[in-house]
Design a protein around this motif. Structure first.
Motif, short mmCIF file in Angstrom:
data_model
loop_
_atom_site.label_atom_id
_atom_site.label_comp_id
_atom_site.label_asym_id
_atom_site.label_seq_id
_atom_site.Cartn_x
_atom_site.Cartn_y
_atom_site.Cartn_z
N ALA A 1 27.65 55.00 118.03
CA ALA A 1 28.27 53.69 118.15
C ALA A 1 29.78 53.83 118.03
O ALA A 1 30.28 54.76 117.41
CB ALA A 1 27.75 52.75 117.06
N ILE B 1 33.69 51.33 117.98
CA ILE B 1 34.27 50.00 117.81
C ILE B 1 35.76 50.07 118.08
O ILE B 1 36.44 51.03 117.71
CB ILE B 1 33.98 49.46 116.38
CG1 ILE B 1 34.40 48.00 116.23
CG2 ILE B 1 34.61 50.34 115.31
CD1 ILE B 1 33.85 47.35 114.98
N GLY C 1 37.90 45.37 116.44
CA GLY C 1 36.51 45.03 116.15
C GLY C 1 35.88 44.14 117.20
O GLY C 1 34.70 43.81 117.12
N SER D 1 35.33 44.81 120.36
CA SER D 1 34.53 45.51 121.36
C SER D 1 33.74 46.62 120.70
O SER D 1 34.28 47.40 119.91
CB SER D 1 35.46 46.12 122.43
OG SER D 1 34.72 46.86 123.38
N THR D 2 32.46 46.68 121.02
CA THR D 2 31.60 47.72 120.47
C THR D 2 30.76 48.35 121.58
O THR D 2 30.52 47.72 122.62
CB THR D 2 30.66 47.16 119.39
OG1 THR D 2 29.87 46.09 119.95
CG2 THR D 2 31.44 46.64 118.19
N ARG D 3 30.34 49.58 121.35
CA ARG D 3 29.44 50.27 122.27
C ARG D 3 28.38 50.98 121.45
O ARG D 3 28.66 51.45 120.33
CB ARG D 3 30.21 51.30 123.13
CG ARG D 3 31.25 50.68 124.03
CD ARG D 3 31.93 51.73 124.89
NE ARG D 3 31.07 52.20 125.97
CZ ARG D 3 31.47 53.05 126.91
NH1 ARG D 3 32.70 53.54 126.89
NH2 ARG D 3 30.65 53.43 127.87
N TYR D 4 27.19 51.06 122.02
CA TYR D 4 26.07 51.69 121.33
C TYR D 4 25.30 52.61 122.28
O TYR D 4 25.20 52.33 123.48
CB TYR D 4 25.11 50.63 120.79
CG TYR D 4 25.69 49.73 119.73
CD1 TYR D 4 26.28 48.52 120.06
CD2 TYR D 4 25.66 50.11 118.38
CE1 TYR D 4 26.84 47.70 119.08
CE2 TYR D 4 26.21 49.30 117.40
CZ TYR D 4 26.79 48.10 117.75
OH TYR D 4 27.34 47.29 116.79
N THR E 1 24.36 48.42 113.77
CA THR E 1 25.54 47.58 113.96
C THR E 1 26.76 48.28 113.37
O THR E 1 26.74 48.64 112.18
CB THR E 1 25.36 46.21 113.30
OG1 THR E 1 24.20 45.55 113.84
CG2 THR E 1 26.58 45.33 113.56
N ILE E 2 27.79 48.42 114.17
CA ILE E 2 29.04 49.01 113.69
C ILE E 2 30.02 47.89 113.41
O ILE E 2 30.08 46.89 114.14
CB ILE E 2 29.61 50.02 114.71
CG1 ILE E 2 30.80 50.77 114.11
CG2 ILE E 2 29.96 49.35 116.03
CD1 ILE E 2 31.28 51.95 114.98
N SER E 3 30.80 48.05 112.35
CA SER E 3 31.81 47.06 112.01
C SER E 3 32.96 47.79 111.31
O SER E 3 32.84 48.97 110.95
CB SER E 3 31.24 45.97 111.11
OG SER E 3 30.76 46.51 109.88
N VAL F 1 36.81 52.02 123.80
CA VAL F 1 35.94 52.88 122.99
C VAL F 1 35.32 53.97 123.86
O VAL F 1 34.68 53.68 124.87
CB VAL F 1 34.82 52.05 122.34
CG1 VAL F 1 33.87 52.96 121.58
CG2 VAL F 1 35.42 50.99 121.42
#
Length: 124
Positions: A48, A50, A54, A56-59, A68-70, A104
């Motif tokens: 993951a 970020i 915060g 934009s996230t990718r998994y 969940t990344i934060s 990311v």
């Protein structure tokens, strides 16, 4: 820059863990951050990532809907909340800070700073 990952451990399948990555030495508020993992006998893989804000996230497909990344830039800390863990999630998990850019990245070559890793073991 030093990255220190923590929060790993032994958990039963279906359980949860939250990993933390504390950055020290220099603020990383403008750097995308990522989590990678490496299982025995396998290559390191992206889990993951970020963006600095915060927003934009990718998994990886294998963890979508479960992880969940934060991040909390005020605390220079990135988190990885892992739910519904499976035995195949067993690996050493590494946090990393991306080397430049705002998008990311999912390839480890784009990350210039790495933590020491924390072991996650999921029993069946």
């Amino acid at each position: 820059v030093q990255l220190q990952a923590s929060g790993g451990g032994l958990v039963q399948a279906g359980g949860s863990l939250r990993l933390s990555c504390l950055a020290s030495g220099r603020t990383l508020r403008t750097s995308p951050m990522g989590w990678f993992r490496q299982a025995p006998g396998k290559e390191r893989e992206f889990v993951a990532g970020i963006s600095w804000s915060g927003g934009s996230t990718r998994y990886a497909d294998s963890v979508k809907g479960r992880f969940t990344i934060s991040r909390d830039n005020a605390k220079n800390t990135v988190y990885l909340q892992m739910n519904s863990l499976k035995p195949e999630d067993t690996a050493v998990y590494y946090c990393a800070a991306q080397r430049g850019g705002t998008v990311v990245a999912i390839t480890d070559a784009r990350y210039g700073y790495w933590g020491q890793g924390t072991q996650v073991t999921v029993s069946s």
